[in-house]
Design a protein around this motif. Structure first.
Motif, short mmCIF file in Angstrom:
data_model
loop_
_atom_site.label_atom_id
_atom_site.label_comp_id
_atom_site.label_asym_id
_atom_site.label_seq_id
_atom_site.Cartn_x
_atom_site.Cartn_y
_atom_site.Cartn_z
N ARG A 130 0.82 -1.22 0.00
CA ARG A 130 0.00 0.00 0.00
C ARG A 130 0.85 1.26 0.00
O ARG A 130 0.47 2.28 -0.54
N GLU A 156 -4.76 5.37 6.35
CA GLU A 156 -3.60 4.52 6.50
C GLU A 156 -2.41 5.04 5.67
O GLU A 156 -2.55 5.99 4.92
N ARG A 170 -1.06 5.03 2.88
CA ARG A 170 -1.30 4.73 1.48
C ARG A 170 -1.32 6.07 0.74
O ARG A 170 -2.35 6.76 0.68
N ARG A 203 -10.45 6.24 8.16
CA ARG A 203 -10.23 4.98 7.41
C ARG A 203 -9.22 4.20 8.21
O ARG A 203 -8.07 4.62 8.30
N GLY A 239 -4.00 -7.00 0.51
CA GLY A 239 -4.02 -6.04 1.62
C GLY A 239 -5.19 -5.07 1.63
O GLY A 239 -5.19 -4.13 2.42
N THR A 240 -6.17 -5.23 0.77
CA THR A 240 -7.24 -4.22 0.70
C THR A 240 -8.46 -4.65 1.52
O THR A 240 -8.68 -5.83 1.75
N CYS A 241 -9.24 -3.63 1.88
CA CYS A 241 -10.37 -3.91 2.78
C CYS A 241 -11.48 -4.70 2.07
O CYS A 241 -12.33 -5.27 2.74
N ASN A 242 -11.48 -4.72 0.72
CA ASN A 242 -12.55 -5.46 0.01
C ASN A 242 -12.10 -6.85 -0.44
O ASN A 242 -12.77 -7.50 -1.24
N ARG A 262 -13.71 -7.62 -4.78
CA ARG A 262 -12.70 -6.61 -5.12
C ARG A 262 -13.29 -5.47 -5.96
O ARG A 262 -12.66 -4.43 -6.13
N ALA A 266 -15.68 -3.63 -5.03
CA ALA A 266 -16.20 -2.57 -4.15
C ALA A 266 -15.19 -1.43 -4.12
O ALA A 266 -14.25 -1.41 -3.33
N ASP A 267 -15.37 -0.50 -5.01
CA ASP A 267 -14.36 0.54 -5.22
C ASP A 267 -15.00 1.69 -5.99
O ASP A 267 -15.75 1.46 -6.95
N GLU A 294 -12.44 7.36 -4.89
CA GLU A 294 -13.22 7.20 -3.64
C GLU A 294 -12.42 7.74 -2.47
O GLU A 294 -11.19 7.72 -2.47
N ILE A 346 -14.45 3.33 1.68
CA ILE A 346 -15.71 2.60 1.66
C ILE A 346 -16.37 2.76 3.02
O ILE A 346 -15.86 2.27 4.04
N1 LIG Z 1 -11.29 0.38 -3.10
C1 LIG Z 1 -9.90 0.03 -2.98
C2 LIG Z 1 -9.66 -0.65 -1.68
C3 LIG Z 1 -10.15 0.14 -0.54
C4 LIG Z 1 -8.99 0.55 0.28
O1 LIG Z 1 -8.46 1.60 0.07
O2 LIG Z 1 -8.57 -0.35 1.14
P1 LIG Z 1 -7.16 -0.46 1.85
O3 LIG Z 1 -6.24 -1.10 0.89
O4 LIG Z 1 -7.52 -1.31 3.00
O5 LIG Z 1 -6.63 0.87 2.18
C5 LIG Z 1 -9.53 -0.94 -4.07
O6 LIG Z 1 -10.43 -1.62 -4.56
O7 LIG Z 1 -8.35 -1.08 -4.35
#
Ligand SMILES: N[C@@H](CCC(=O)OP(=O)(O)O)C(=O)O
Ligand SMILES: NC(=O)C1=CN([C@@H]2O[C@H](COP(=O)(O)OP(=O)(O)OC[C@H]3O[C@@H](n4cnc5c(N)ncnc54)[C@H](OP(=O)(O)O)[C@@H]3O)[C@@H](O)[C@H]2O)C=CC1
Length: 426
Positions: free
Chosen positions: A78, A133, A135, A213, A264-267, A380, A382-383, A392, A395
């Motif tokens: 990230r 985070e 990122r 977040r 590593g993403t939340c979705n 995946r 959900a973005d 975005e 989420i």
């Molecule tokens: N919507 C983004 C992921 C969401 C996000 O930012 O999550 P995270 O990687 O946990 O910071 C995507 O699909 O890559």
């Protein structure tokens, strides 16, 4: 930016100034023409591309420190700014510029029996504080969305990304200046001290909304201390449920993508649920694919009956967001059991059913109470970009104001407007 913020009273002073400047800037950004905002977005995109070398150098400092501190691979993934990532950031800004500007739009204008017209105007929220985070691309995305929606932004990125965020902030400043917009329209907090977060979430006079977040530690602090309204963007314990009426080929491909496309993403899917009627046909193939991809599998007893080399999943595993190549697997009786599992252990982020049964798909959509509920598609997706929002903020796992991927519209609100011509109330 203040670069020497080290004592607690200095942080209070620093954050108060940040808040005051944001509040003042919010008025100018709120009334800025679409053309100025779009000029700024394009100029920031150009500045980011032109600054590739310095962005990479700043990011290498963060990556080096992150590696020395033993950051997990998902966190390093990230944190990293690759040339492709920098181009994607710039492209994201241009996509936000290409989106319609909702600010000032009047809808639902209707004549009332009294003769007045009543409608609703879309307006900015004001000052938005975003805590996120490590990122760095979020710094550019959040700045772009807040700006297009007419808000001033105060951005507090993760401590591991401080150098990268400073470099991105410099590009944002160039873009704002090129469009004649106030420098304080976007401020990046220039300290890793968490006391600044404490100040930010209590500055109700200067900040209208906080978007946190992050994981549980952040949220506990926000719940305890925040005086500013919050739109939570929380963890994703996401599920794919493979129904016994699923198309096998599609189900296997989607379940594999949902786990392995990015860990590593939340979705990302964290728990796979499989109907008992199809488990024997799905799990041997899918588990082999995961194992070949290096994913550690943790399964319920019935999963382990079918695939003995899967590790044991404990009760705790159903709650965990691994953000890593680890997957929990549970064989369930049917869709009802899957929905119950998701309600108990999920985090209301994103959940998918794989089925060719229309009625079950409709029931799953109605009964699973998550910010995105999908049929036959990878979690995946959900973005904001994938949903057509341009980018975005994140989420939202909250139910009020905005839910799911939050784009420009989610950063605005509606006020009533009334048009009269000397009308009096009788
Ligand atoms: N919507 C983004 C992921 C969401 C996000 O930012 O999550 P995270 O990687 O946990 O910071 C995507 O699909 O890559
Ligand atoms: N729904 C969504 O859109 C998103 C959800 N997430 C979720 O975030 C989590 C992972 O991110 P992770 O990097 O671990 O996030 P963290 O929650 O550890 O950190 C996120 C941000 O919050 C700050 N923070 C954390 N705890 C505190 C605290 N007690 N006081 C003040 N500031 C704090 C961090 O600062 P510091 O650098 O000082 O640690 C960082 O800026 C996952 O659960 C993921 O799903 C992530 C992104 C998007």
């Amino acid at each position: 930016m203040n670069t020497n913020v080290d004592t607690s009273s200095a942080i209070t002073r620093y954050m108060t100034e940040v808040g005051q400047r944001a509040r003042a800037a919010a008025r100018s950004v709120g009334r800025a023409e679409t053309r100025s905002k779009d000029t700024a977005l394009h100029a920031i995109a150009d500045a980011l591309e032109a600054a590739e070398a310095s962005l990479r150098a700043a990011n290498q400092l963060d990556m080096g420190a992150g590696r020395s501190a033993g950051l997990e691979p998902a966190l390093l993934d990230r944190l990293e700014l690759t040339p492709k990532g920098i181009r994607a950031m710039a492209q994201g800004l241009r996509e936000v510029a290409a989106q319609a500007d909702p600010v000032g739009e009047i809808t639902d204008l209707k004549y009332r029996p009294s003769g007045i017209q009543v409608g609703r105007m879309r307006v900015p929220l004001g000052v938005i504080g975003i805590i996120y985070e490590s990122r760095p691309n979020v710094t550019a995305d959040a700045a772009a969305l807040c700006l297009k929606a007419g808000n001033a932004a105060i951005l507090r990125g993760g401590s591991e990304a401080l150098n990268s965020n400073r470099a991105i902030a410099a590009c944002i400043q160039q873009g704002l200046a090129a469009a004649g917009l106030p420098a304080d329209a976007v401020q990046v907090i220039d300290t890793a001290d968490r006391a600044a977060v404490g100040e930010l979430i209590r500055m109700a006079e200067y900040v209208d909304v906080i978007v946190p977040r992050g994981g549980k530690g952040l949220i506990e602090r926000i719940s305890r201390e925040a005086r500013v309204p919050v739109i939570k963007h929380l963890d994703g314990v996401c599920h794919v449920y493979i129904d016994d009426r699923a198309n096998l080929e599609k189900a296997i491909a989607v379940a594999f993508n949902a786990k392995t496309q990015r860990y590593g993403t939340c979705n990302t899917m964290e728990t796979l649920l499989v109907a008992e009627g199809i488990a024997e046909r799905v799990l041997p193939v899918l588990c082999r694919m995961y194992q070949e991809a290096g994913v550690e599998l943790r399964g319920c007893a019935r999963t382990r009956d079918l695939i003995p080399d899967v590790n044991v999943a404990t009760e705790d595993d159903w709650y965990v967001e691994y953000l890593a190549p680890i997957l929990a697997i549970r064989v369930v009786e049917d869709m009802n059991a899957a929905i119950d599992h998701i309600a108990l252990y999920g985090s209301a982020h994103t959940d998918t059913i794989m089925t060719e049964d229309y009625s079950r798909a409709r029931r799953f959509l109605r009964e699973v109470d998550s910010s995105s509920v999908m049929v036959n598609a990878s979690t995946r997706f959900a973005d904001g970009g994938e949903y057509g929002l341009g980018a975005e903020i994140g989420i939202s796992t909250d139910k009020l104001h905005a839910r799911g991927p939050v784009g420009i519209e989610g950063l605005t609100t509606l006020k009533f407007v009334v048009l009269g011509d000397g009308h009096l109330r009788c």
